[in-house]
Design an enzyme around this catalytic site. Structure first.
Site, mmCIF file in Angstrom:
data_model
loop_
_atom_site.group_PDB
_atom_site.id
_atom_site.type_symbol
_atom_site.label_atom_id
_atom_site.label_comp_id
_atom_site.label_asym_id
_atom_site.label_seq_id
_atom_site.Cartn_x
_atom_site.Cartn_y
_atom_site.Cartn_z
ATOM 1 N N ASP A 293 47.027 -13.500 5.935
ATOM 2 C CA ASP A 293 46.335 -12.222 6.011
ATOM 3 C C ASP A 293 45.039 -12.344 5.188
ATOM 4 O O ASP A 293 44.815 -13.340 4.480
ATOM 5 C CB ASP A 293 47.230 -11.063 5.523
ATOM 6 C CG ASP A 293 46.729 -9.714 6.058
ATOM 7 O OD1 ASP A 293 45.617 -9.661 6.627
ATOM 8 O OD2 ASP A 293 47.448 -8.697 5.919
HETATM 9 C C1 BGC Z 1 45.382 -6.365 7.319
HETATM 10 C C2 BGC Z 1 45.754 -7.018 8.621
HETATM 11 C C3 BGC Z 1 44.540 -7.207 9.479
HETATM 12 C C4 BGC Z 1 43.506 -7.993 8.710
HETATM 13 C C5 BGC Z 1 42.252 -8.265 9.509
HETATM 14 C C6 BGC Z 1 44.205 -7.047 6.652
HETATM 15 O O1 BGC Z 1 43.738 -6.313 5.588
HETATM 16 O O2 BGC Z 1 46.490 -6.366 6.461
HETATM 17 O O3 BGC Z 1 46.710 -6.242 9.275
HETATM 18 O O4 BGC Z 1 44.890 -7.834 10.675
HETATM 19 O O5 BGC Z 1 43.152 -7.271 7.559
HETATM 20 O O6 BGC Z 1 41.516 -7.144 9.740
#
Ligand code: BGC
Length: 763
Positions: A293
């Site tokens: 993530d």
């Molecule tokens: C979130 C994810 C997301 C990623 C990209 C993160 O902060 O937890 O769910 O896909 O950002 O935007």
């Protein structure tokens, strides 16, 4: 000695590839056509330098590349072969330009993968995933994902960070809206459908995109419901209560998986070898690629398990192939490789997974196949797609109360829509890709359309929150002008007194849920409660139209209103879908995929809980020295699976084809369900199982099957479910998936609370 020889060979290989770094090593069309996938990837790998391989692991965000994307620092990185993919990019033209840099100007010519959070629609916006799960209809998730893929793939996007399948038992957690709620079986069914919808049968088709199941693992179980907080539980609790939806996505062939921010057992999930190696790769056989993530590898330093090099090593060794944003792989992996901490083979395996995904997506054959703005203009957000969004919405909004049949609205000449969310169109589209407010219809207009000759008046009634700072946190519209509470209320009461029925549009704005939007109080802000009290005091019937991203605690307001319709964050066609249900053009059918607590203090609260050694007597409210609260009952306001319609259903004659099951046999459970009202409807019939005695304590009940049945007014249908031993299995203390012989209760009903029960024995 052996080790030393291998590392000498790998250093020699690395040096050899560095020498050839100046050559043009791009693949040719002939090579692509003549070779099998494996041969083609082997060929590429044999020509790539270690640096180029590591380059495939970096996932920077798009950032600002204006005015000329090709002259941006990001383009330079792509040119140097330092980028495997990018995300957060809007606009096909920029995608094409950066893809050209990758394909034509980098030495190795490997296309980049373009990601985005397409989580509840692209241009056609669907209601939020938790709401869609309330339809108990996986086909709805599949249809929404299919349309999302068709649309996003015109905008340069070939990879979506969806589905989010984190089981959530605690509505304080702001991201509850992104998943399928509290039940692992429902979550798993939804996960499979979601993946099928995005990926179809052929990833190389330009209208399908690769899914990325997230957030692995257990992200929804954050302590205190506070985002990013630690998670700790036994492995068997994890496997039994939380892991099934991730497994189902893997089983459905999901192409990629995202790790989660939280720690588990004191180890960050992004560097957790049991989760990532033992379960994901060995037990489930996942062969797609794993992405961290956002900065999750970097955050392992904050978690306190090592410095930059150490956490990069830990994540990489666990099989995290791609580093979102942090650039820790970029900074550390070459060093770690040169220090013999990671091997040539490990780098090759990870790189092979990245190249394989790009190959499957057809990017080597046509790097621009997802850049079809012309198709987008013709085929995105069409009337047909919007009508799917509208139908799904009507099957997802939940009717939770309806005293004296106040709904559907009939024989009303004047309707007052009152509340801080009655005309806030920007709150309708649901999370992630927020469109402009003007794309969305107002509620009053939608109602006027369906109720010929009826007067519809509007008043705001109150602010969103009592406190200015809070209001600021609660809304994206930072220019939102707060009104004077007394004045807002005065106007509202004036409007309300002229009406036959009041629709109170209250709850949460869209910014009150989502990532980083955990709440410690699920009660309505006081100013909204005061509005409800004042509307109640008019003596007119009040319908609460609840906009929300999560279950709220409505103990105080529930008695003050005649009806409650929960419409979540509604999607592109929210206003029309709400009107469809309010007017009765469509009969509500959805059931809650997540429990609505009575008060926040009951959280986490979920139907498939354990019994304890001192369970409450069913009829008791409070007893000393049993597991209950001194101040509130244990029961929630609305349990999992709960939802009403404009008709009523009667369940009778629950029976089994046999009172005994053997390992290879199937038992049929039958129940007669009658539509006892005056309108046609669809009922979601639910089947739960309780294992009476087993080696680890059983939950009080677990959903094992459900069916949506259409019943005309007065019609009776016999609903049948087949049960077999697979459905009785659980993970025991050794994490073996087993069924233990003994007695089981089968419970069938309209929700998880009001069930009828019958018993059978597993021999
Ligand atoms: C979130 C994810 C997301 C990623 C990209 C993160 O902060 O937890 O769910 O896909 O950002 O935007």
């Amino acid at each position: 000695m052996k080790l030393r020889i291998i590392s000498l060979i790998t250093i020699a290989l690395a040096a050899a590839s560095a020498v050839s770094a100046k050559d043009d090593a791009r693949y040719t069309r002939a090579e692509l056509e003549k070779k099998t996938k494996t041969e083609f990837i082997d060929g590429l790998l044999s020509r790539m330098t270690i640096e180029e391989k590591i380059g495939q692991f970096n996932l920077p965000s798009y950032g600002n590349v204006k005015p000329d994307p090709k002259k941006s620092p990001l383009a330079d990185r792509i040119r140097r072969g330092e980028v495997g993919g990018i995300f957060n990019i809007n606009g096909v033209d920029d995608v094409i330009k950066l893809q050209e840099v990758a394909v034509k100007e980098s030495r190795i010519g490997i296309p980049i993968i373009i990601g985005a959070d397409v989580c509840s629609g692209y241009e056609t916006r669907f209601t939020m995933p938790l709401a869609m799960a309330c339809s108990f209809k996986p086909a709805n998730l599949e249809a929404a994902a299919r349309i999302s893929a068709e649309e996003a793939s015109t905008g340069g996007i070939c990879w979506t960070y969806s589905p989010m399948v984190d089981v959530s038992r605690d509505a304080r957690w702001g991201r509850s809206r992104e998943g399928a709620g509290e039940d692992p079986l429902l979550g798993a069914d939804m996960a499979r459908a979601w993946v099928r919808g995005y990926q179809g049968d052929n990833l190389a088709d330009p209208t399908t995109i690769m899914a990325c199941v997230k957030h692995y693992a257990l992200y929804g179980a954050a302590e205190s419901g506070r985002d990013y907080n630690p998670v700790d539980m036994s492995r068997q609790a994890a496997m039994n209560g939380f892991m099934e939806p991730y497994r189902a996505a893997v089983e459905a062939g999901v192409g990629s998986l995202m790790t989660s921010f939280n720690e588990f057992e004191g180890i960050p999930a992004t560097g957790h070898s049991w989760l990532l190696r033992d379960v994901l790769r060995s037990r489930w056989g996942f062969d797609g690629f794993v992405v961290s993530d956002y900065t999750a590898i970097q955050e392992m330093v904050n978690h306190g398990v090592g410095n930059a090099d150490e956490v990069a090593l830990q994540a990489f060794k666990c099989g995290v192939d791609m580093d979102m944003i942090a650039d820790y792989y970029h900074d550390s992996l070459l060093k770690l490789y040169n220090a013999n901490k990671i091997t040539f083979e490990e780098i090759d395996s990870a790189c092979r997974r990245m190249l394989s995904a790009k190959y499957d997506l057809g990017l080597f054959h046509n790097p621009y196949q997802y850049c079809d703005a012309e198709r987008g203009k013709k085929e995105n957000r069409t009337a047909e797609k919007l009508s799917v969004a509208r139908r799904i919405a009507t099957e997802s909004y939940v009717l939770m109360k309806n005293e004296d049949g106040v709904l559907p609205l009939k024989n009303n000449k004047r309707i007052a829509i009152i509340g801080p969310l009655a005309d806030v169109r920007a709150d309708m589209p649901a999370m992630w890709r927020d469109g402009s407010a003007t794309t969305y219809r107002g509620l009053a207009d939608a109602l006027r359309d369906q109720l010929d000759g009826v007067e519809v008046a509007y008043a705001r009634g109150c602010n969103l929150a009592d406190d200015e700072k809070m209001e600021y946190n609660f809304t994206d519209n930072k220019n939102n002008v707060r009104g004077n509470e007394a004045e807002l209320l005065r106007v509202a009461i004036d409007v309300a007194s002229g009406a036959d029925v009041i629709i109170a549009a209250i709850g949460e704005s869209a910014s009150m849920s989502g990532e980083g939007a955990s709440r410690a109080t699920l009660e309505l802000p006081d100013t909204q409660r005061r509005l409800i009290e004042a509307l109640h005091a008019t003596g007119k019937p009040v319908v609460m139209l609840l906009f929300t991203g999560r279950p709220l605690a409505l103990q105080r307001e529930e008695p003050l209103v005649d009806a409650i319709l929960t419409v979540w964050e509604g999607g592109s066609k929210a206003a029309d879908a709400i009107a469809d249900l309010l007017t009765g053009r469509v009969n509500p059918s959805a059931k809650l995929a997540m429990t609505f607590p009575l008060v926040t203090g009951q959280c986490p609260i979920y139907y498939n809980h354990k019994r304890t050694g001192r369970p409450m007597a069913p009829e008791a409210w409070y007893t000393r020295y049993v597991s209950n609260y001194i101040d509130v009952p244990n029961e929630p306001l609305y349990p999992f699976g709960y939802g009403l319609s404009y008709t009523t259903y009667d369940y009778s004659n629950l029976r089994l084809s046999s009172a005994e099951m053997t390992a290879g046999s199937t038992i049929t459970v039958s129940v007669d369900v009658k539509n006892t009202g005056n309108v046609d409807g669809e009922e979601i019939v639910q089947l739960y199982i309780h294992d009476r005695i087993r080696s680890i304590t059983p939950p009080v009940k677990e959903l094992k099957a459900y069916k949506r049945v259409a019943l005309k007014a007065g019609e009776t249908a016999t609903v049948r479910f087949d049960l077999d031993v697979e459905m009785l299995k659980f993970y025991n203390a050794d994490l073996d998936f087993v069924a233990e012989p003994g007695e089981f209760d089968v419970m069938v009903g309209p929700n998880s609370r009001d069930t009828q029960s019958i018993m059978f024995t597993l021999k």
